[in-house]
Design an enzyme around this catalytic site. Structure first.
Site, PDB file in Angstrom:
ATOM      1  N   SER A 181      39.525   4.245  23.828  1.00  0.00           N
ATOM      2  CA  SER A 181      39.719   2.827  23.464  1.00  0.00           C
ATOM      3  C   SER A 181      39.423   2.612  21.987  1.00  0.00           C
ATOM      4  CB  SER A 181      38.794   1.917  24.275  1.00  0.00           C
ATOM      5  OG  SER A 181      39.157   1.935  25.625  1.00  0.00           O
ATOM      6  N   PRO A 225      38.482 -17.052  25.826  1.00  0.00           N
ATOM      7  CA  PRO A 225      37.845 -17.300  27.124  1.00  0.00           C
ATOM      8  C   PRO A 225      38.806 -17.879  28.166  1.00  0.00           C
ATOM      9  CG  PRO A 225      36.385 -18.006  25.354  1.00  0.00           C
ATOM     10  CD  PRO A 225      37.673 -17.580  24.705  1.00  0.00           C
ATOM     11  N   SER A 232      45.747 -13.183  30.183  1.00  0.00           N
ATOM     12  CA  SER A 232      47.120 -12.713  30.436  1.00  0.00           C
ATOM     13  C   SER A 232      48.154 -13.550  29.697  1.00  0.00           C
ATOM     14  CB  SER A 232      47.420 -12.761  31.947  1.00  0.00           C
ATOM     15  OG  SER A 232      46.578 -11.868  32.623  1.00  0.00           O
ATOM     16  N   THR A 262      37.077  -5.274  21.877  1.00  0.00           N
ATOM     17  CA  THR A 262      36.565  -3.915  21.668  1.00  0.00           C
ATOM     18  C   THR A 262      36.192  -3.737  20.193  1.00  0.00           C
ATOM     19  OG1 THR A 262      37.963  -3.112  23.444  1.00  0.00           O
ATOM     20  CG2 THR A 262      37.121  -1.444  21.910  1.00  0.00           C
ATOM     21  N   ALA A 290      49.609   0.276  21.670  1.00  0.00           N
ATOM     22  CA  ALA A 290      48.362   0.675  22.341  1.00  0.00           C
ATOM     23  C   ALA A 290      48.622   1.070  23.791  1.00  0.00           C
ATOM     24  CB  ALA A 290      47.363  -0.465  22.265  1.00  0.00           C
ATOM     25  N   LEU A 331      34.021  14.075  46.912  1.00  0.00           N
ATOM     26  CA  LEU A 331      32.698  14.557  46.494  1.00  0.00           C
ATOM     27  C   LEU A 331      31.578  14.011  47.378  1.00  0.00           C
ATOM     28  CD1 LEU A 331      34.254  15.546  43.927  1.00  0.00           C
ATOM     29  CD2 LEU A 331      32.203  14.990  42.643  1.00  0.00           C
ATOM     30  N   GLU A 378      45.134  -4.826  28.052  1.00  0.00           N
ATOM     31  CA  GLU A 378      46.464  -4.453  27.549  1.00  0.00           C
ATOM     32  C   GLU A 378      47.561  -4.799  28.541  1.00  0.00           C
ATOM     33  OE1 GLU A 378      47.138  -3.152  24.618  1.00  0.00           O
ATOM     34  OE2 GLU A 378      45.139  -2.630  23.891  1.00  0.00           O
ATOM     35  N   THR A 426      47.647  -6.752  32.486  1.00  0.00           N
ATOM     36  CA  THR A 426      47.167  -6.300  33.795  1.00  0.00           C
ATOM     37  C   THR A 426      48.323  -5.639  34.555  1.00  0.00           C
ATOM     38  OG1 THR A 426      47.765  -8.339  34.946  1.00  0.00           O
ATOM     39  CG2 THR A 426      45.597  -8.305  33.880  1.00  0.00           C
TER      40      THR A 426
END
Ligand SMILES: Cc1cc2nc3c(=O)[nH]c(=O)nc-3n(C[C@H](O)[C@H](O)[C@H](O)COP(=O)(O)OP(=O)(O)OC[C@H]3O[C@@H](n4cnc5c(N)ncnc54)[C@H](O)[C@@H]3O)c2cc1C
Length: 388
Positions: A94, A137, A141, A167, A245, A342, A367, A369
């Protein structure tokens, strides 16, 4: 033991010597430099910033861009780097995605010569870190609804608004902030330390713990006109960055999926249950491994094809939506199946599986949904937009 790669169907035969060499370099970096640190980073919710100069040195930052010190690699080479980094951790990938595709790419594509000279060599060499502030906030989308404003005053601009889930936010020297101006959406390079611009980290994440995620606040933040990306006009500018991206994500998640598959495959040959037989000898276990390797192989082919089309300038946003959506869903399912195979050990951080699984939940959301990319594909095949 060094990672040997996952190649069931001779996908490597589609790669050039040069591409294999780039992958080998990234693989070695991930194995020798990133993996020894990453579990503790994840536990401590710390981004391993000490790796940035090395990644820069290896040409990983803005790797598929040309000029200003960038490595001008092909898109397949770039994708293979993303794959190997995300095999270590989605947070590391990222960082590189944001720096290259969401900050360097828009400066190169939409910036002035002065902005390119000032920022690209610094971002490429890791001397500067960037972030991309689009989400708000109340608008994730649907970024078209953004409330952050840019008002012209004197010779410059006054920015007001809130960005969230950004990020690298608190780690960044420069934030690319998207705001609504009179003529439409515009992008501004806001330097850390500018009056009226503050950042704060978001805490309490169970996903992307080895990545910095922040909120940005702009309160009567004044920037000169030279901070505006002159060629970025309208929402299509930030969306074009997201396409870059998302292409990297479509490759990156292959690495996480490979790590989950390989961990489960090896574990199932060693773990014994019922008459001392390895669990790999049970049909239900084999079915899960067969599903994983089949889906990984299909996703690899999609990624290579997307990379070749991108190199020819023929890759379209709707193609990238399919790549991102399919490959992320595939990786998330591999992580879930691997966790299952596992058993109880799958929930501990002795193995990388829960870390990948938690990270991939973010990758499914950011990026664009899974739903939004389904709607992009749906629009492409029906001609009808169904977002509203
Ligand atoms: C760790 C992390 C890092 C991030 N980094 C960045 C960054 O660097 N820069 C940045 O700008 N943003 C970043 N984001 C934000 C990310 O892009 C948004 O979270 C994403 O766009 C989704 O927005 P949202 O969270 O507001 O969800 P919402 O938009 O509220 O969506 C919630 C749910 O509703 C569904 N939904 C919404 N609209 C529709 C529709 N029309 N049809 C069907 N379903 C719909 C969604 O698919 C989803 O399932 C990051 C997020 C995370 C978690």
């Amino acid at each position: 033991m060094a990672f040997k790669g996952v190649d069931y169907f001779a996908v490597d035969s589609l790669l050039t010597e040069e591409e294999l060499l780039v992958r080998q370099t990234a693989r070695r970096f991930a194995g020798e430099r990133a993996l020894p640190l990453i579990r503790d980073c994840y536990r401590d919710a710390r981004f391993p910033r000490e790796l940035v100069p090395e990644m820069a040195e290896l040409g990983f930052l803005g790797a598929n861009l040309e000029g200003y010190g960038c490595a001008a690699m092909s898109n397949v080479e770039y994708g293979l780097i993303m794959q190997e980094l995300e095999r270590a951790d989605s947070g590391l990938r990222s960082f590189v995605s944001v720096q290259g595709a969401l900050v360097m790419y828009p400066i190169l594509t939409y910036g002035s010569e002065e902005q390119k000279q000032k920022w690209l060599p610094a971002l490429q060499s890791g001397r500067a870190v960037g972030c991309f502030g689009l989400t708000e906030p109340d608008f994730g989308s649907n970024p078209a609804g953004m409330r952050t404003t840019a008002r012209q005053e004197g010779g410059g601009w006054v920015l007001n608004g809130e960005k969230t889930w950004i990020t690298n936010g608190t780690a960044a020297d420069v934030a690319l902030v998207w705001a609504r101006a009179e003529g439409g959406i515009r992008g501004f390079l806001v330097e850390n330390g500018t009056a009226g611009f503050t950042t704060a980290d978001i805490h309490g994440k169970w996903s992307m713990r080895a990545s910095v995620t922040s909120s940005l606040s702009l309160a009567d933040c004044r920037v000169p006109d030279s901070a505006r990306l002159p060629e970025a006009k309208g929402l299509k500018a930030p969306l074009s960055c997201l396409t870059q991206a998302r292409f990297g994500i479509g490759w990156g998640v292959l690495g996480a999926a490979m790590d989950c598959y390989e961990t489960a495959r090896e574990y199932s040959t060693l773990r014994k249950q019922f008459d001392g037989r390895p669990i790999a000898s049970h049909q239900l276990v084999q079915e899960k491994l067969a599903w994983m390797i089949t889906e990984i192989t299909k996703a690899q082919l999609l990624a290579v094809h997307a990379g070749r089309l991108k190199d020819q300038g023929k890759l379209e946003p709707a193609h990238v939506s399919m790549l991102k959506r399919n490959n992320v869903a595939m990786a998330l399912e591999c992580a879930r199946l691997s966790r299952d195979l596992l058993g109880a050990n799958g929930i501990t951080d002795e193995y990388p599986i829960m870390r990948h699984l938690c990270n991939l939940e973010t990758v499914k959301t950011y990026e664009g949904t899974d739903h939004i990319h389904a709607l992009v594909i749906g629009e492409r095949v029906t001609g009808v937009a169904a977002y509203k």
